[in-house]
Design an enzyme around this catalytic site. Structure first.
Site, PDB file in Angstrom:
ATOM      1  CB  ILE A 191      -0.953  -0.022   1.223  1.00 17.08           C
ATOM      2  CG1 ILE A 191      -2.057   1.031   1.097  1.00 17.08           C
ATOM      3  CG2 ILE A 191      -0.177   0.148   2.525  1.00 17.08           C
ATOM      4  CD1 ILE A 191      -3.160   0.884   2.156  1.00 17.08           C
ATOM      5  CE  LYS A 192       3.248   2.580   5.102  1.00 16.98           C
ATOM      6  NZ  LYS A 192       2.859   3.776   5.859  1.00 16.98           N
ATOM      7  CG  ASP A 193       4.155   0.603  -4.410  1.00 18.28           C
ATOM      8  OD1 ASP A 193       5.105   0.553  -3.605  1.00 18.28           O
ATOM      9  OD2 ASP A 193       3.981  -0.244  -5.306  1.00 18.28           O
TER      10      ASP A 193
END
Length: 324
Positions: free
Chosen positions: A42-44
Site C-alpha cells: 500500500i505504501k507505493d
C-alpha cells in the site's frame, strides 16, 4: 498506445475480494489487495504522492537523493519510484525488520542503513532522528518524512478511499486500518467522514502500541511501545500525520492472534499477506462477529506475504518467539 507505460501507471486501482471461508458473523468482510501494487504494498501510493508533490514544489530535483526512515514498505516504494524517475535512495531501517526487506531494497539499488530498534522516539539514535540527520548531512537530498509529510494521508484521501467507496457502490459500514505513520487511517478517515458519515473507522493496534489507548484518551505512559512482532504498524509515539479524531473504535491484537489469523487467511482464502495483515484482519473479524446485522466491512492485505516466509509462515521462527 497502451494504457500502461511504466510501473507507475500500475499504482492504485487495486482489486477487492470478499472473505468466503472464515466466520465473519452477519457481515460481509472485504480485503483490498494492496499487495497488487508494483512495489507489493500500500505504501507505493504514499511514495508516489510524496515524490510528485516534492517535484512540483521544487524540493526534489534531478540528481537528488531521497532519504527516509521506514519499516521497509515505504522505503521500497520510494526506492522503486525514485529509480524510475532517476533518483538515488538511502533508507534507515530497524534491525528488527525482516532481512528479506533489506535484500529487496538493495536489489533495486537503495542504500540501506540498519539501526537498533530498542530506543525511544526522543533518542538521537531513533531511526527517524538518524534519517533526519543523514538528510541534513547529505548535499542535494530530500527527506521524505512520511511521519510528518501531509502528502502521505492525502494519497489515501484521493485514491485509496474513493476506490473503496466506488468498489462497494458507496455502501461501506466500516474500514479497519493499522497505524504505522497514520497516513492510511487519516486519509481514509477524512474522506469517509465527509462522504459517508455512517462509515466507522476502526484501528487495529498491536498489543504494546500506544495508538488504541491514545484514541480512547487514556494515559499511555505505562504502555511499553514495544513487544509486537508484526511489522509496519504499532507506534511508541503519535505521528504528525495521524489524526486521532477520525477513529471511532480500536481493537488490541496480540502476537498470537495476529500470526494465527494471517496463517488462517492463507489456508482458508489462499491469500498470502504480510504480518501486519494478521492484526488488521483479526480486528476486522472481531468487529464483524460483534455485529447483529449485516454490514460491509473493509480491511487490507497491506503487502505481500512472500517477504515473511522466513518469519510469519515459518514454524521454527514462531516457536522461538513463543507464538502459537
Amino acid at each position: 498506445m497502451p494504457d500502461v507505460n511504466t510501473l507507475l501507471d500500475l499504482i492504485g486501482n487495486t482489486p477487492i475480494v470478499q472473505v468466503k471461508n472464515m466466520d465473519t458473523g452477519p457481515c460481509n468482510l472485504y480485503l483490498k489487495l494492496e499487495n497488487m501494487n508494483p512495489g507489493s504494498s500500500i505504501k507505493d501510493r504514499v511514495a508516489l504522492n510524496i515524490i510528485e508533490t516534492a517535484e512540483r514544489e521544487g524540493k526534489l530535483k534531478p540528481g537528488y537523493t531521497i532519504i527516509e526512515a521506514s519499516a521497509g514498505n515505504t522505503a521500497m516504494g520510494l526506492a522503486l519510484i525514485g529509480k524510475l524517475k532517476g533518483y538515488n535512495t538511502k533508507v534507515v531501517i530497524l534491525d528488527k525488520m525482516n532481512h528479506n526487506k533489506i535484500l529487496h531494497l538493495r536489489a533495486i539499488g537503495a542504500e540501506v542503513v540498519v539501526v537498533k530498534s530498542d530506543v525511544g522516539p526522543n533518542d538521537p539514535d531513533h531511526y527517524i532522528a538518524v534519517a533526519k540527520r543523514m538528510a541534513e548531512e547529505t548535499p542535494n537530498s530530500f527527506f521524505a518524512g512520511q511521519f510528518s509529510n501531509m502528502s502521505n494521508p492525502l494519497a489515501h484521501e484521493l485514491s485509496t478511499a474513493p476506490e473503496i467507496y466506488n468498489q462497494l457502490d458507496g455502501n461501506v459500514d466500516a474500514v479497519v486500518c493499522g497505524v504505522g505513520s497514520g497516513g492510511t487511517i487519516s486519509g481514509i478517515g477524512k474522506f469517509f467522514k465527509e462522504k459517508s458519515p455512517k462509515t466507522q473507522i476502526i484501528v487495529a493496534d498491536p498489543k504494546g502500541s500506544i495508538v488504541k489507548a491514545s484514541v480512547e484518551g487514556k494515559d499511555t505512559r505505562d504502555i511499553p511501545g514495544s513487544g509486537w512482532f508484526v511489522e509496519g504498524i504499532g507506534e511508541d509515539f503519535i505521528p504528525d500525520t495521524l489524526n486521532l479524531s477520525y477513529i471511532d473504535k480500536g481493537y488490541e491484537i496480540d502476537n498470537d492472534e495476529a500470526f494465527k489469523t494471517i496463517r488462517d487467511v492463507a489456508i482458508s482464502e489462499g491469500i498470502l499477506g504480510g504480518s501486519s495483515c494478521g492484526t488488521l484482519i483479526a480486528a476486522a473479524l472481531r468487529y464483524c462477529r460483534e455485529q447483529t446485522e449485516e454490514k460491509n466491512v473493509v480491511t487490507f492485505i497491506c503487502d505481500n506475504g512472500e517477504k515473511y516466509l522466513n518469519t510469519a509462515y515459518n514454524e521454527e521462527w514462531l516457536k522461538k518467539k513463543n507464538i502459537l
